[in-house]
Design a protein around this motif. Structure first.
Motif, PDB file in Angstrom:
ATOM      1  N   ALA A  50     -34.719  21.399  12.893  1.00 42.97           N
ATOM      2  CA  ALA A  50     -35.464  21.083  14.119  1.00 42.97           C
ATOM      3  C   ALA A  50     -36.941  20.888  13.820  1.00 42.97           C
ATOM      4  O   ALA A  50     -37.645  20.188  14.536  1.00 42.97           O
ATOM      5  CB  ALA A  50     -35.287  22.196  15.147  1.00 42.97           C
ATOM      6  N   ASP A  88     -61.747   4.371  23.114  1.00 40.56           N
ATOM      7  CA  ASP A  88     -60.435   4.950  22.823  1.00 40.56           C
ATOM      8  C   ASP A  88     -60.359   5.477  21.391  1.00 40.56           C
ATOM      9  O   ASP A  88     -60.999   4.947  20.497  1.00 40.56           O
ATOM     10  CB  ASP A  88     -59.350   3.893  23.031  1.00 40.56           C
ATOM     11  CG  ASP A  88     -59.254   3.467  24.488  1.00 40.56           C
ATOM     12  OD1 ASP A  88     -59.228   4.355  25.352  1.00 40.56           O
ATOM     13  OD2 ASP A  88     -59.229   2.251  24.758  1.00 40.56           O
ATOM     14  N   TYR A 283     -32.925  12.446  11.797  1.00 38.28           N
ATOM     15  CA  TYR A 283     -32.262  11.997  13.023  1.00 38.28           C
ATOM     16  C   TYR A 283     -33.263  12.071  14.166  1.00 38.28           C
ATOM     17  O   TYR A 283     -33.977  13.068  14.320  1.00 38.28           O
ATOM     18  CB  TYR A 283     -31.054  12.884  13.315  1.00 38.28           C
ATOM     19  CG  TYR A 283     -30.374  12.575  14.633  1.00 38.28           C
ATOM     20  CD1 TYR A 283     -29.321  11.664  14.689  1.00 38.28           C
ATOM     21  CD2 TYR A 283     -30.778  13.188  15.820  1.00 38.28           C
ATOM     22  CE1 TYR A 283     -28.689  11.376  15.885  1.00 38.28           C
ATOM     23  CE2 TYR A 283     -30.159  12.886  17.021  1.00 38.28           C
ATOM     24  CZ  TYR A 283     -29.113  11.987  17.048  1.00 38.28           C
ATOM     25  OH  TYR A 283     -28.502  11.706  18.243  1.00 38.28           O
ATOM     26  N   VAL A 286     -35.364  10.006  21.092  1.00 34.73           N
ATOM     27  CA  VAL A 286     -36.641  10.289  21.747  1.00 34.73           C
ATOM     28  C   VAL A 286     -36.482  11.275  22.902  1.00 34.73           C
ATOM     29  O   VAL A 286     -35.518  11.218  23.664  1.00 34.73           O
ATOM     30  CB  VAL A 286     -37.332   8.982  22.225  1.00 34.73           C
ATOM     31  CG1 VAL A 286     -36.571   8.313  23.359  1.00 34.73           C
ATOM     32  CG2 VAL A 286     -38.772   9.262  22.649  1.00 34.73           C
ATOM     33  N   ASP A 287     -37.411  12.179  22.982  1.00 31.88           N
ATOM     34  CA  ASP A 287     -37.472  13.228  24.009  1.00 31.88           C
ATOM     35  C   ASP A 287     -36.376  14.283  23.872  1.00 31.88           C
ATOM     36  O   ASP A 287     -36.364  15.269  24.600  1.00 31.88           O
ATOM     37  CB  ASP A 287     -37.414  12.648  25.437  1.00 31.88           C
ATOM     38  CG  ASP A 287     -38.691  11.875  25.780  1.00 31.88           C
ATOM     39  OD1 ASP A 287     -39.720  12.152  25.153  1.00 31.88           O
ATOM     40  OD2 ASP A 287     -38.629  11.016  26.661  1.00 31.88           O
ATOM     41  N   ILE A 288     -35.406  14.045  22.984  1.00 30.92           N
ATOM     42  CA  ILE A 288     -34.356  15.054  22.807  1.00 30.92           C
ATOM     43  C   ILE A 288     -34.485  15.671  21.418  1.00 30.92           C
ATOM     44  O   ILE A 288     -34.695  16.866  21.282  1.00 30.92           O
ATOM     45  CB  ILE A 288     -32.955  14.444  23.040  1.00 30.92           C
ATOM     46  CG1 ILE A 288     -32.856  13.978  24.497  1.00 30.92           C
ATOM     47  CG2 ILE A 288     -31.864  15.465  22.719  1.00 30.92           C
ATOM     48  CD1 ILE A 288     -31.610  13.234  24.847  1.00 30.92           C
ATOM     49  N   VAL A 289     -34.364  14.833  20.392  1.00 31.61           N
ATOM     50  CA  VAL A 289     -34.624  15.314  19.043  1.00 31.61           C
ATOM     51  C   VAL A 289     -35.751  14.445  18.477  1.00 31.61           C
ATOM     52  O   VAL A 289     -35.532  13.294  18.112  1.00 31.61           O
ATOM     53  CB  VAL A 289     -33.366  15.222  18.159  1.00 31.61           C
ATOM     54  CG1 VAL A 289     -33.661  15.771  16.766  1.00 31.61           C
ATOM     55  CG2 VAL A 289     -32.199  15.966  18.794  1.00 31.61           C
ATOM     56  N   HIS A 300     -50.677  -3.117  21.102  1.00 35.94           N
ATOM     57  CA  HIS A 300     -51.499  -3.062  22.303  1.00 35.94           C
ATOM     58  C   HIS A 300     -50.590  -3.064  23.539  1.00 35.94           C
ATOM     59  O   HIS A 300     -49.495  -3.613  23.511  1.00 35.94           O
ATOM     60  CB  HIS A 300     -52.444  -4.262  22.323  1.00 35.94           C
ATOM     61  CG  HIS A 300     -53.363  -4.295  23.505  1.00 35.94           C
ATOM     62  ND1 HIS A 300     -53.975  -3.165  23.995  1.00 35.94           N
ATOM     63  CD2 HIS A 300     -53.764  -5.317  24.305  1.00 35.94           C
ATOM     64  CE1 HIS A 300     -54.712  -3.497  25.042  1.00 35.94           C
ATOM     65  NE2 HIS A 300     -54.598  -4.800  25.249  1.00 35.94           N
ATOM     66  N   PRO A 302     -50.136  -4.570  26.660  1.00 34.89           N
ATOM     67  CA  PRO A 302     -49.371  -5.685  27.229  1.00 34.89           C
ATOM     68  C   PRO A 302     -48.376  -6.287  26.230  1.00 34.89           C
ATOM     69  O   PRO A 302     -47.341  -6.802  26.635  1.00 34.89           O
ATOM     70  CB  PRO A 302     -50.457  -6.714  27.583  1.00 34.89           C
ATOM     71  CG  PRO A 302     -51.724  -5.940  27.651  1.00 34.89           C
ATOM     72  CD  PRO A 302     -51.582  -4.803  26.698  1.00 34.89           C
ATOM     73  N   PHE A 310     -42.493  -1.133  27.957  1.00 34.87           N
ATOM     74  CA  PHE A 310     -43.325   0.065  27.928  1.00 34.87           C
ATOM     75  C   PHE A 310     -44.647  -0.264  27.261  1.00 34.87           C
ATOM     76  O   PHE A 310     -44.691  -1.045  26.322  1.00 34.87           O
ATOM     77  CB  PHE A 310     -42.632   1.199  27.168  1.00 34.87           C
ATOM     78  CG  PHE A 310     -41.358   1.624  27.809  1.00 34.87           C
ATOM     79  CD1 PHE A 310     -41.381   2.410  28.953  1.00 34.87           C
ATOM     80  CD2 PHE A 310     -40.137   1.223  27.310  1.00 34.87           C
ATOM     81  CE1 PHE A 310     -40.205   2.787  29.569  1.00 34.87           C
ATOM     82  CE2 PHE A 310     -38.961   1.597  27.917  1.00 34.87           C
ATOM     83  CZ  PHE A 310     -38.988   2.388  29.057  1.00 34.87           C
ATOM     84  N   GLY A 312     -47.962  -0.073  25.003  1.00 37.45           N
ATOM     85  CA  GLY A 312     -48.294   0.446  23.683  1.00 37.45           C
ATOM     86  C   GLY A 312     -49.608   1.197  23.713  1.00 37.45           C
ATOM     87  O   GLY A 312     -50.286   1.231  24.733  1.00 37.45           O
ATOM     88  N   TRP A 313     -49.940   1.825  22.569  1.00 42.70           N
ATOM     89  CA  TRP A 313     -51.114   2.697  22.525  1.00 42.70           C
ATOM     90  C   TRP A 313     -52.332   2.033  21.897  1.00 42.70           C
ATOM     91  O   TRP A 313     -53.403   2.607  21.871  1.00 42.70           O
ATOM     92  CB  TRP A 313     -50.837   3.977  21.740  1.00 42.70           C
ATOM     93  CG  TRP A 313     -49.650   4.776  22.160  1.00 42.70           C
ATOM     94  CD1 TRP A 313     -48.713   4.458  23.101  1.00 42.70           C
ATOM     95  CD2 TRP A 313     -49.269   6.055  21.646  1.00 42.70           C
ATOM     96  NE1 TRP A 313     -47.775   5.455  23.194  1.00 42.70           N
ATOM     97  CE2 TRP A 313     -48.091   6.446  22.312  1.00 42.70           C
ATOM     98  CE3 TRP A 313     -49.818   6.894  20.687  1.00 42.70           C
ATOM     99  CZ2 TRP A 313     -47.440   7.654  22.039  1.00 42.70           C
ATOM    100  CZ3 TRP A 313     -49.179   8.097  20.403  1.00 42.70           C
ATOM    101  CH2 TRP A 313     -48.001   8.471  21.093  1.00 42.70           C
ATOM    102  N   ASN A 377     -39.322   4.839  25.187  1.00 42.59           N
ATOM    103  CA  ASN A 377     -40.256   4.769  26.302  1.00 42.59           C
ATOM    104  C   ASN A 377     -41.663   4.776  25.732  1.00 42.59           C
ATOM    105  O   ASN A 377     -41.828   4.655  24.511  1.00 42.59           O
ATOM    106  CB  ASN A 377     -40.022   5.923  27.296  1.00 42.59           C
ATOM    107  CG  ASN A 377     -40.130   7.283  26.644  1.00 42.59           C
ATOM    108  OD1 ASN A 377     -41.058   7.534  25.870  1.00 42.59           O
ATOM    109  ND2 ASN A 377     -39.193   8.167  26.935  1.00 42.59           N
ATOM    110  N   GLY A 378     -42.635   4.893  26.562  1.00 47.21           N
ATOM    111  CA  GLY A 378     -44.016   4.842  26.090  1.00 47.21           C
ATOM    112  C   GLY A 378     -44.373   5.998  25.166  1.00 47.21           C
ATOM    113  O   GLY A 378     -45.414   5.991  24.525  1.00 47.21           O
ATOM    114  N   GLY A 379     -43.498   7.006  25.097  1.00 48.04           N
ATOM    115  CA  GLY A 379     -43.748   8.149  24.224  1.00 48.04           C
ATOM    116  C   GLY A 379     -43.018   8.039  22.905  1.00 48.04           C
ATOM    117  O   GLY A 379     -42.986   8.990  22.132  1.00 48.04           O
TER     118      GLY A 379
END
Lengths: 495, 981
Positions: A50, A88, A283, A286-289, A300, A302, A310, A312-313, A377-379
């Motif tokens: 983990a 930024d 493995y 996203v958001d789970i592992v 960027h 757009p 989603f 970009g950063w 997603n965006g994360g």
């Protein structure tokens, strides 16, 4: 009157039983009982993994930000996040790129914290598995994981506090030098790798099996000269040979519609790392592992939005001097993005400033090696991350042969990698420079660059925005917070 | 035989028994008791000093009393009035005028587990009677206390509907252990939440126990001070119907100046912002998001009683519409109090039932871009004035070129953030006088709180995480149950010159906390908001979307207290409490909390008889040890394993478990040792009275997350009792009443408190592990540094702005590198966030039917790191944000530092309250007993150098920065008070 007194005395007596204030735990398990069950010892092993998946707060080997990956790639020449003149992005990344980090640098601290939490967790797993008399392969796996973390600590810091049992006191926590840690890692791996399962994929996907164990051992030998002053090319070569027993081959590289960026090559960095080439993967879901942010962090807003829905950063870029070394026919060059793209965005190849006043919003060449795999997603996205893959092993073999003076024997290994990438075989036997460059083409953005630059003695050289740096930069400083908390620790020279 | 035993017990209890035998000859006196308006006082007590003979006045204020002819004087007293001693002459008829007892030395004060006459007090206690409380549109009783007691700092940050003020008594007593005082409402103990259950108009008195000799009786919960609220009870033989109403308009008088559209574009062009960033609108985002607020406060109370029974019931509604659109708060409180006497008045049973229902619709507190997260209203400052609210097609405007752009109006319209709580407490008290002077009591209380919160943020909100997840909905439910039972024996006896009162008490408390949280993401549309989580995309469930918890704590206590008074001059109080708690580590389950204090009423000494300077002079000296266990949560002391997300192992995703904390089996309460010396005095015929207190309090066994070496610890800190913290201070409260006639009175009161705070020690060791803790970041460039106050600014020094607009700072150690590390030699010490002094001035004036009161309140000696100004001043942000109107002149393009450029003086003086009341003559009215109207203005003006929206921030809590607050409002309120016959 009498009755009333009796009543009061009685109630006071009653309260004698209400003097217990013991604690009851309703919603957690006591560590002492939890791990001693067979299921618990398995969980102890699983919890080490983990810690390898990348996540927020600088946790993990790769996938997220501000941790080991950023420390080891941003301090090289392959990637940087410039401060933007739109206000930024903080300067942490530019400081790494320009070799201006201090012992208080947050990414240095995050990486240290993560690795020592990982060592603690691995120690715990070893202890619990031994106590539970678990399958020897599982005990070996926990020990190899611990050796992996010590290898990473040794690689970044050299001289480090060392312990293998968690109930140690600070006085019994020696700071071992690089040679001592090296000796521990090598002996621990030699003792345990053969005990690991030879199985690939399935239950062993994302785990240290025998082949991943040898890949780790080969890496340790590959850099032995850096760590101890004594080269061990032959030992590295033998470890690489062992991996061949796992039946690995290069994944096809050819153009294929439906593959990420249009080439099968980029499937290596997709949702699941292909079994043919991948030796050890992280493995990711996203958001789970964990998460894999590398593309979404680079593009960027757009542009990413047009492609994936989603934002970009607008973060990491690669300097054009790095990108321009790629041959135009090299399919690996497709990972770099510049010029006009989707979403009405036009990236400039130029990079005018890393810190002050910062780069314009659309400056810098972007990277999509990890073409986002769903769910995303965006994360971040769900791309798995290859820690070790066969192409790396082939290049290590080529390097060992070349270092041992057998350039002709090195050639087929490097050529295999080149041909897969759509290039011709080398016209002549490879030089060390050829191998260094090829590693830069094949393994860029995969976390190997700092180590390679140090081994090839390029790390201190000036490049792009970075001037020549002092030799002490080859090791990171022990974080200030760790020195303050443990007065016995000695800082690395130069800091 | 049994009788003999009882006698024996009595003898033991009354080991000093010098009861004088009264002479046999009697005489009868009579008279009447009236108040300052010559109205009869019903139910006033008339008694013979030092004896058991006494009576009460009837409804016309008359009394008749048979007394020994040797008696020299009688005592006349009534709650809310100054007790009077009347020298008896040969006359048999006396008219006694009682004067209201505002801030005099003779009130009855509620202390822990009992009451005391103020003149008998030996500890530092501030007592505030109902009529002294701040008037106006109060939504929390704490607002009524602001400025009323020295050393009691009430802190109101912004006026978000439903947000309660905080309070610090004699400073910050703990770093992470909590410094909130214990709140006791009619005997029910609880935390600050308990104030939500107190209707502001139903408060009889508030007593604040400040020093350890007063709070030690609360043992391991007493260290941060205790606030005791007593609600109004009906007086025997009187019935009443009382209606109170206050309605207020709330307006914003201070907002930050930001650039308007044309100013923004002019400045943007100067800094090469491309024309594509100018969306050619003209939006005043602050105005779009705000409105005039409206606050109402209504209450109806009824009461009645006979000599054996009385009750009072009340219903109150507090309704608040916030100045930010879509924010409001409603709180309804119902309360019934009933008391019945029995067994020939030997038995008193008191029941209390209180319930409140509150609902909050909140504007989101934490939204924004990666670079700027604050409350919704602060996002209005960031939004470019050239951005439109809507796109041409009616959808909310958003700019994809700006990373995580948010449209704050879209957030206010689409985000649902609402919740409420239902709280209930009931208590039963039984007092039985077993023999004269000896009372056995049983008290039980049960408090239940249930709260829920629902949240929905749709993709339409323009917030990045909501877009990423296609809407996020969650609900949480929390409930708590707090039960308390105590059994006590109380003995009071006066014999000759001696008065003794003894208390023995056993107390048992349990508290159970439970709750759950569920979240869903990925909604097809926004219709069901958070009401149907199952409509979300269940394939998107991630770790943390579902959780529940339960924990409890038990507290068992034994306590004893003795008050001894000799000749009404020498007073002694001693108490001891022994607490055992389940949240303490297994090695330290029990702690002792003793205290002792003495007082000397110097003015009663014979040698003072000749002087006419002091009417009252009392010296108080006290010392005590108290504890604080707020910061200890259940399960802090053991090594525990809990789920932590998901890991991938053996070919599948499985729940991951981790060790959650570094265990410490020696974890215990914080110990606070406090010494207090005080004087109470009255001079010039008691026209000028006051108190001066000096105290020194050291918190030892200071709870903190101390730094441990990592390795070998898996976490960098461990909760332990290691360091120590000092607070010392001086408090002065003065009350001057130069004019006091039947028609006119003028009172000038004020108080000031000076406070010095110092972190004495942060390092030490536990079990041989060295804890080297220092220079701990406290946020906003403030630090915990040994030898300095909490939240000391250790900051880089601004030097200037270079040619390209970048900030330069002074390289103090001249090594060519600016090190921003915590202990960097480039930083310097630049003051602290803690106010060094607080003060208040509360003049009041009345003439016939008109009364006027004011509250001026201030604090100072502190600095504020204006993080919001820092954020809104950098011109590099112009392309994506608005900036302050001061930014162009400053000309700062970029900065990589948080320097003292943003450090400001936090001193202020606020004109906090002005109230004007008129009492109508109701003598001619058949059904109306009293009728008063008032107009009150709150927060009318502020004098400060601070450039932010309001200097009253979290400094008193040790908070160092201003990152944007919900605005502070100015309120104009009209009030009505009617008492029907």
């Amino acid at each position: 009157m009498k009755k009333i007194f009796v009543c009061i005395l009685f109630s006071l007596l009653l309260t004698q039983s209400c003097t217990k204030v013991d604690e009851v735990v309703y919603d957690k398990y006591a560590a002492s009982t939890f791990y001693s069950s067979p299921a618990g010892s398995d969980v102890a092993l699983a919890s080490v993994y983990a810690l390898i998946a990348g996540n927020w707060g600088g946790v993990g080997y790769a996938g997220a930000d501000n941790g080991w990956y950023d420390l080891n790639v941003m301090s090289s020449d392959e990637q940087v996040i410039p401060h933007r003149n739109t206000g930024d992005w903080q300067l942490d990344f530019a400081q790494l790129y320009k070799h201006e980090w201090l012992p208080t640098h947050s990414i240095v601290a995050n990486t240290w914290t993560w690795l020592y939490r990982a060592v603690f967790t691995a120690n715990l797993a070893v202890e619990q598995l031994v106590n539970a008399k678990a399958d020897p392969s599982k005990i070996a796996e926990a020990k190899v994981l611990r050796a992996f973390f010590y290898y990473l600590l040794m690689d970044d810091w050299g001289n480090i506090p060392f312990y293998t049992e968690n109930n140690v006191t600070v006085e019994n926590l020696p700071q071992k030098n690089r040679q001592e840690v090296f000796d521990f890692v090598v002996s621990e791996l030699k003792e345990n790798v053969e005990k690991l399962s030879p199985n690939k994929g399935g239950q062993y996907y994302g785990r240290f099996n025998k082949w991943a164990g040898y890949a780790l051992l080969a890496k340790v030998y590959l850099n032995a000269e850096v760590y101890t002053g004594t080269a061990m090319w032959q030992e590295c070569l033998s470890a690489c040979e062992k991996i061949s027993g796992g039946g690995f081959s290069l994944h096809p590289g050819a153009a294929k519609s439906g593959s990420p960026l249009g080439y099968q090559y980029f499937e290596l960095f997709g949702d699941v790392c292909p079994e043919d080439e991948t030796i050890l993967a992280i493995y990711t879901k996203v958001d789970i592992v964990g998460r894999n942010i590398f593309t979404v962090r680079s593009l960027h807003g757009p542009h990413a939005n047009a492609l994936f829905g989603f934002s970009g950063w607008n973060g990491s870029v690669t300097h054009k001097n790095y990108v321009d070394r790629f041959d135009d026919n090299d399919i690996r060059k497709k990972q770099f993005i510049s010029g006009q793209v989707e979403g009405g965005v036009t990236y400039s190849r130029e990079l005018s400033s890393l810190d002050n006043p910062g780069a314009d919003r659309l400056e810098g060449i972007r990277n999509m090696k990890f073409y986002p795999a769903a769910p995303m997603n965006g994360g971040g996205a769900s791309n798995d991350f290859p820690i070790y893959r066969y192409a790396d092993i082939l290049l290590m073999k080529a390097e060992c042969h070349a270092r041992l003076g057998h350039a002709a024997e090195a050639k087929p290994f490097i050529d295999q990698v080149r041909v897969r990438a759509g290039l011709n075989a080398l016209p002549a036997n490879p030089t060390l420079e050829d191998i260094y460059k090829e590693r830069g083409f094949e393994l860029t953005w995969e976390g190997h660059r700092r180590q390679d630059m140090i081994r090839f003695e390029k790390f201190l050289d000036p490049h792009d925005f970075k001037p020549q740096s002092g030799a002490f930069r080859k090791l990171f400083p022990i974080p200030t917070f760790a020195l303050n908390a443990n007065k016995n620790l000695v800082q690395n020279p130069g800091y | 035989m049994n009788y003999f035993r009882t006698q024996l017990l009595l003898v033991i209890l009354l080991f000093l028994c010098f009861t004088k035998q009264a002479a046999a000859q009697n005489r009868i006196i009579n008279g009447s008791v009236v108040d300052q308006n010559n109205l009869p006082v019903n139910g006033a007590s008339v008694s013979l000093q030092g004896a058991t003979i006494g009576t009460t006045t009837d409804s016309s204020g008359k009394f008749i009393l048979t007394i020994p002819s040797s008696a020299k004087s009688i005592l006349v007293s009534y709650i809310g009035f100054i007790e009077q001693e009347i020298r008896l002459s040969s006359a048999n008829t006396y008219t006694v005028i009682l004067l209201p007892s505002s801030q005099t030395l003779t009130d009855v004060v509620v202390v822990g587990y009992g009451t005391a006459r103020k003149k008998d007090l030996t500890g530092a206690v501030s007592s505030i009677a109902a009529k002294e409380l701040n008037p106006g549109p109060v939504t929390s009783p704490l607002q009524q206390l602001a400025g009323k007691a020295a050393g009691v700092n009430v802190i109101q940050i912004g006026n978000e509907p439903g947000s309660s003020p905080g309070v610090r008594i004699r400073g910050i007593t703990s770093l992470v252990g909590g410094s909130d005082p214990l709140v006791v409402v009619d005997g029910v103990q609880g935390n600050m939440d308990l104030f939500r259950q107190v209707p502001p108009s139903e408060i009889e008195s508030v007593d604040v126990l400040k020093d350890a000799s007063a709070t030690a009786i609360y043992g391991s919960r007493g260290a941060p001070g205790v606030i005791i609220v007593t609600t109004r009870k009906n007086k025997s033989g009187k019935s009443s119907i009382e209606f109170n109403s206050v309605a207020s308009v709330d307006i914003i008088t201070k907002k930050l100046g930001v650039l308007n559209a044309s100013e923004w574009w002019k400045e943007a062009q100067k800094w090469n912002v491309p024309a594509s960033e100018n969306h050619a609108s003209n939006t005043n985002w602050f105005d779009v998001l705000t409105r005039d607020g409206f606050t109402q406060n209504h209450s109806l109370a009824i009461g009645g009683g006979t000599d054996k029974f009385n009750y009072r019931a009340s219903l109150a509604a507090i309704l608040q519409n916030g100045i930010v659109i879509n924010s409001n708060y409603k709180n309804y409180i119902g309360q019934i109090h009933a008391q019945q006497k029995g067994f020939d008045n030997k038995l008193t049973i008191t029941m209390n039932l209180n319930s409140n229902i509150s609902n909050t619709l909140g504007s989101p507190n934490s939204v924004g871009r990666a670079a700027f997260t604050s409350n919704l209203i602060s996002n209005a400052y960031v939004s470019r004035p050239t951005d439109p609210v809507f796109n041409a097609n009616g959808s909310y405007f958003t700019d994809p070129n700006v990373f995580q752009y948010i449209n704050p109006y879209a957030v206010s319209q689409t985000v649902i953030n609402e919740g409420g709580s239902n709280n209930l407490f009931g208590s039963l008290r039984t007092d039985l006088e077993i023999i004269k002077g000896l009372t056995a009591s049983w008290f039980g209380s049960w408090r239940k709180t249930d709260s829920y919160w629902g949240y929905y943020i749709p993709a339409a909100s323009t917030v990045a995480t909501a877009i990423d997840n296609k809407g996020i909905a969650n609900v949480s439910n929390n409930r708590a149950e707090e039960r308390l039972m105590d059994i006590s024996l109380n003995y009071k006896k006066t014999f000759g010159e001696h008065r003794i009162e003894a208390l023995a008490l056993y107390e048992y408390q349990t508290q159970v906390y439970q709750g759950n949280f569920a979240q869903a993401k990925g909604f097809i549309n926004d219709i069901t908001t958070y009401n149907a989580l199952q409509n979300g995309d269940l394939s998107k469930v991630t770790p943390g979307d579902i959780s529940s918890y339960k924990n409890d704590r038990k507290l068992v206590s034994y306590l004893g207290r003795i008050n001894y008074t000799f000749m009404d001059r020498y007073l002694l109080t001693a108490s001891i409490r022994r607490d055992g708690s389940s949240v303490f580590g297994p090695n330290v389950r029990w702690g002792n909390f003793p205290s002792g204090s003495i007082a000397w009423r110097i003015s009663e000494e014979p040698f003072m008889a000749g002087q006419d300077i002091f009417n009252e002079l009392k010296l108080r000296v006290g010392y005590g040890i108290t504890g604080n266990q707020q910061g200890l949560y259940p399960q802090n002391s053991t090594q525990l394993v809990a789920a932590s997300g998901v890991t991938y192992f053996g070919g599948s995703q499985i729940t991951n478990f981790i060790i959650t904390q570094n265990a410490n089996s020696d974890l215990k309460w914080e110990t606070r040792k406090q010494a207090n010396i005080g004087f109470d005095f009255g001079v010039m015929g008691n026209k000028l009275s006051g108190s001066i207190d000096v105290f020194k309090a050291t918190t030892e066994n200071l709870l903190f997350n101390y730094t441990v070496p990592q390795p070998p610890f898996p976490y960098g800190s461990i909760l332990a009792n290691v360091g120590s913290l000092l607070n010392e201070g001086l408090e002065i409260a003065l009350n001057y009443q130069p004019v006091k006639t039947r028609d006119m009175s003028l009172t000038l009161s004020g108080n000031v408190a000076f406070l010095r705070n110092k972190v004495l020690e942060l390092s030490g060791s536990i079990d041989g592990v060295p804890l080297n803790t220092d220079y701990v970041g406290w946020g906003n460039n403030a630090y915990l540094i040994k030898g300095m106050p909490i939240a000391t600014f250790n900051i880089l020094q601004h030097q200037g702005i270079d040619a390209v607009g970048a900030e330069t700072v002074i390289d103090r150690n001249k090594d060519g590198v600016i090190d921003q590390g915590n202990q960097s030699p480039d930083r310097y010490i630049a003051g602290s966030a803690l106010p060094k002094y607080t003060y208040a001035f509360t003049p009041s004036f009345s003439y016939r039917n008109v009364d006027i009161s004011m509250l001026w309140r201030g604090a100072g000696g502190n600095k504020i790191y204006n993080g919001l100004r820092s954020n809104l001043s950098r011109l590099e942000n112009l392309g994506k944000s608005n900036v302050l109107s001061t930014a162009p002149e400053l000309g700062l393009f970029t900065s990589q530092y948080g320097s003292d450029l943003w450090l400001e003086n936090g001193a202020f003086l606020r004109f906090d309250n002005l109230s004007l009341g008129y009492r109508f003559n109701t003598k001619s009215l058949k059904y109306v007993d009293a009728f008063r109207v008032s107009i009150t203005g709150s927060n009318l003006a502020i004098i400060t150098d601070y450039s932010g929206i309001d200097p009253e921030l979290s400094g008193a809590y040790g908070g160092a920065g201003d990152n944007g607050i919900y605005p502070r409002t100015t309120n104009i309120a009209i009030g009505l008070n009617v008492i029907f016959k």
